[in-house]
Structure formats: C-alpha cells, structure tokens
Design an enzyme around this catalytic site. Structure first.
Site, short mmCIF file in Angstrom:
data_model
loop_
_atom_site.label_atom_id
_atom_site.label_comp_id
_atom_site.label_asym_id
_atom_site.label_seq_id
_atom_site.Cartn_x
_atom_site.Cartn_y
_atom_site.Cartn_z
N HIS A 150 3.30 -2.65 6.91
CA HIS A 150 2.16 -1.79 6.55
C HIS A 150 2.03 -0.66 7.59
O HIS A 150 2.57 -0.51 8.48
CB HIS A 150 0.59 -2.53 6.61
CG HIS A 150 0.66 -3.45 5.34
ND1 HIS A 150 -0.27 -3.38 4.52
CD2 HIS A 150 1.09 -4.55 5.26
CE1 HIS A 150 -0.21 -4.35 3.65
NE2 HIS A 150 0.45 -5.11 4.17
N GLU A 202 1.49 4.09 2.65
CA GLU A 202 1.97 3.66 3.97
C GLU A 202 3.63 3.64 3.82
O GLU A 202 4.13 2.60 4.02
CB GLU A 202 1.38 2.44 4.38
CG GLU A 202 -0.03 2.10 4.56
CD GLU A 202 -0.63 0.81 4.50
OE1 GLU A 202 -1.91 0.90 4.19
OE2 GLU A 202 0.16 -0.22 4.60
N GLU A 235 1.84 -3.62 11.50
CA GLU A 235 1.58 -2.29 11.23
C GLU A 235 1.87 -1.16 11.98
O GLU A 235 2.28 -1.47 13.54
CB GLU A 235 -0.24 -2.55 11.67
CG GLU A 235 -1.03 -3.51 10.75
CD GLU A 235 -1.36 -2.68 9.40
OE1 GLU A 235 -1.80 -3.82 8.52
OE2 GLU A 235 -1.14 -1.46 9.26
N HIS A 245 0.87 -1.04 -0.16
CA HIS A 245 0.02 -0.02 0.14
C HIS A 245 1.02 1.30 0.11
O HIS A 245 1.68 1.47 0.87
CB HIS A 245 -0.96 0.02 1.14
CG HIS A 245 -1.87 -1.18 1.07
ND1 HIS A 245 -2.06 -1.76 2.12
CD2 HIS A 245 -2.68 -1.70 0.25
CE1 HIS A 245 -3.09 -2.82 2.00
NE2 HIS A 245 -3.04 -2.84 0.85
#
Ligand code: GEM
Ligand code: ZN
Length: 375
Positions: free
Chosen positions: A259, A169, A335, A166
C-alpha cells in the site's frame, strides 16, 4: 490553455481556467463512493509562464491531513517525474509551476499505467521461472492477473504478494516491479536461494478497474477491497473473491499486502497483533522480518506507523488480518509514503517510483531471511 484527464488514471474536473494564474480545479470522487484524493491531469499551455492550480475540494479528500508538507509530481516526458511547489492552505491544494515546455502532466504520485501493467506481466512470463495466470474478471471486464514464480510443490513455502487494492497507491505496483525484477534475476543470489524452496504468488494490481478510472481507493462500483476479505462477493468484490479462493487452494506461509500512505512520511508495516490467533510464534516472525529489513535498508523504520490493534480487536475484513488469521502465518501490510521518507529526504523527487522499486528489491531479501525460519 487546455486541461485534460480523459486518459488512463486521469482525474480532474476543471472549474475555471480563464486565468493561468488562478486555475480552479476539483478532484473527482471515486465512482459510487465518497473517497477521493488521487489526481492526474495534462496541461497544454505556454512554457515560461507562471501557472497556479488551486484544487478547491482538497480539504474534503479522504486523508486531508496528508496534504501537509505534500508536493505534487510533474512530468514532461511521462517517464521522469519531479516534485513541484505545492502548499495546502485555506483548505485548498495550490500547485505553483512555471513549465519549461508547453505540455506538462501533474499527478498525486508517479502513475503506473495499465499498459505498463500489461508489459510487466507479459515480460515476466518470458522467464522460465514464471507463469502468468488469470484468476477471473473484474466488474469492468479486466483480468485479475496472477504471476506464479518458482516450481509449485507440496513441500514448498508459499509466499503471496498483493498490491494496489487501493488503485491510487501506485507506489505499490512500482514496488512489485522491483520485487519481481530481482526475483527473476538469474544472477541474483538471494533470488536463486529463495526459489530453491519457495514459490511466489504475485498479484501486481488487485484493482485494475479503479486504476484506469483514476480512483484513490475503490473498484468500479465504489467498494474498498481492503474491507472485503471476510465476505467477498462476485457482485461487489470479485477481485478479492478470486484471489482469496486461490489462496485457500494453495495455502499461505507469508503474505505481504502493498500500500501507500497519504500522511506518514515513512515506510512502515502494519501487523496482526490484534488477531485472535496472534501468539509468540507470529510475534517472533514479525520481529525477525522487521529486524532483517532494518538491517537491509535505512529506508525502513519501525518507530512510526499505525496504532497497534488491541488483542482480539483486529478488523478481519482487512486483507493482512484475514490472511494472517486464516493461515496462522506472517502477514504484513507494507506502507510507503506519498510524500517522502523523512529519515532520508530527497528534495527533488521525494519518495518515488525508483525508490519504491528498490524497496521492493530489499523486501525480497527480508523475505529470504525470514522464510527459512520455522514459519
Ligand atoms: C490501511 S491498510 C490496513 C491497516 N491494517 C492494520 N493492520 N492496521 C487501510 O486499508 O485502511 C491503509 C491503506 O489503505 O494503505
Ligand atoms: Zn491502501
């Protein structure tokens, strides 16, 4: 006043800039996609005057709940990025800033440019421990760069790291820069020890097209790469197709997919508890990794994160789930926050490029700890 975004990862549409006290903007959608949230623009104006930027379509962004308590970042020199007063009200994201200098950049998170990406991979290959490979072409014709660190060999453990599926990110590639810097540091005992019996396959940027295009979540044709891992295609998701082929060639003993998360103000992991093959061995490896990381750094926590998948209900189009299932290995999505780590807040910088790099260094120590266990 002049507002521009025609540059690497630039993204903004100017609706009305007739008043510096009420500049009206929209974030542009990812190409051929409904997703948007990443923004990055430059303002040439007058220092010392109060500016107010209203992003009008904020409530329609991919993760609008992520705007609560969010502060935008700004920079005068494109190196040091600091937080500026930002509120989310009446569906608009409002950035209020009195610049000290005439020209200022604003962004969703500290950008990681394609130039910096090229420097990262080319400086890495100067190390005796690192080879730079090209796995194939993206749809805009960019390389899918792979760094192989350590001597390959049948008996070696294979650790795969992918980042920035992504593209918005950007903390994910800052993380990889820190991870790699430590891994290639010949004075570092953890790096020296882990490289005795492990080889690393690192893709610092899975989505260079989306990065340059200023996308949040998709590649050049609006495809979310983190939903392509079961049936990738050269037409839609060559980035996943080529990386997955290489994984099937090398095998995988441990996989981390890096991410950023728009809403949760924490660093956390998402595992494979919903995979059909999930068992006590994998659960114990996941716990060993988390316990090691909890010991290594207070920047990590395991209380807040995504809801756990029900047994057998994992979405196997997601990278860490597909890899975990395919190779019966420890596989985590890691994350980091766009906002800050609520356990260790920093009012001036929030979560940042430097903290992402340090977290990458710390995760290498956790990998070293768990890779010795019976994988
Ligand atoms: C997630 S990452 C995938 C979530 N994985 C598990 N096991 N729940 C996504 O891709 O939607 C969030 C992100 O993009 O960072
Ligand atoms: Zn993501």
């Amino acid at each position: 006043m002049k507002i521009t975004s025609q540059f690497d990862s630039g993204n903004i549409d100017v609706i009305d800039q007739s008043s510096i006290g009420d500049v009206q903007l929209n974030i542009r959608l990812d190409h051929q996609s409904e997703f948007f949230q990443w923004f990055h623009f430059r303002v040439q104006s007058e220092a010392g005057k109060a500016h107010r930027f209203r992003i009008l379509n904020a409530s329609k962004s991919a993760y609008a709940d992520g705007w609560q308590d969010y502060q935008a970042v700004a920079s005068y020199d494109r190196e040091n990025w600091f937080r500026v007063d930002t509120v989310y009200e009446n569906g608009e994201l409002i950035i209020s800033h009195t610049p000290e200098l005439n020209a200022t950049y604003y962004a969703y998170f500290t950008p990681y440019s394609y130039e910096r990406h090229q420097s990262l991979i080319h400086q890495a290959q100067l190390s005796d421990h690192c080879e730079l490979h090209d796995l194939g072409d993206t749809l805009d014709g960019r390389d899918i760069a792979l760094l192989v660190v350590g001597e390959e060999g049948e008996s070696k453990r294979k650790v795969w790291i992918t980042a920035r599926q992504h593209p918005g990110e950007t903390m994910a590639e800052w993380f990889v820069e820190g991870f790699l810097e430590r891994l290639l540091d010949e004075e570092d005992g953890v790096a020296r020890r882990v490289l005795e019996d492990t080889v690393f396959y690192i893709v610092p940027n899975m989505n260079p097209d989306g990065s340059v295009r200023g996308h949040l979540r998709t590649n050049a044709v609006g495809v979310n790469l983190n939903r392509e891992w079961q049936t990738p295609s050269l037409e839609k998701s060559p980035e996943v197709y080529h990386v997955r082929e290489k994984m099937l060639e090398t095998g995988v003993d441990l996989y981390l997919d890096i991410h950023g998360d728009e809403a949760l103000p924490y660093n956390f992991v998402a595992g494979c508890e919903g995979n059909p093959s999930y068992d006590d061995r994998l659960a114990s490896l996941e716990n060993a990794f988390k316990q090691a990381l909890l010991t290594i750094t207070p920047e990590f926590q395991d209380e807040y994160g995504y809801p756990k998948d029900e047994p057998g209900k994992a979405n196997l189009t997601v990278a860490s789930n597909w890899v975990g299932e395919q190779f019966r290995c420890l596989a985590y999505t890691i994350e980091m926050p766009f906002k800050d780590n609520a356990d260790l807040p920093d009012a001036e910088y929030g979560w940042s490029d430097l903290r992402s790099m340090q977290f990458g260094r710390d995760v290498l120590a956790a990998v070293n700890h768990v890779i010795k266990q019976k994988m």
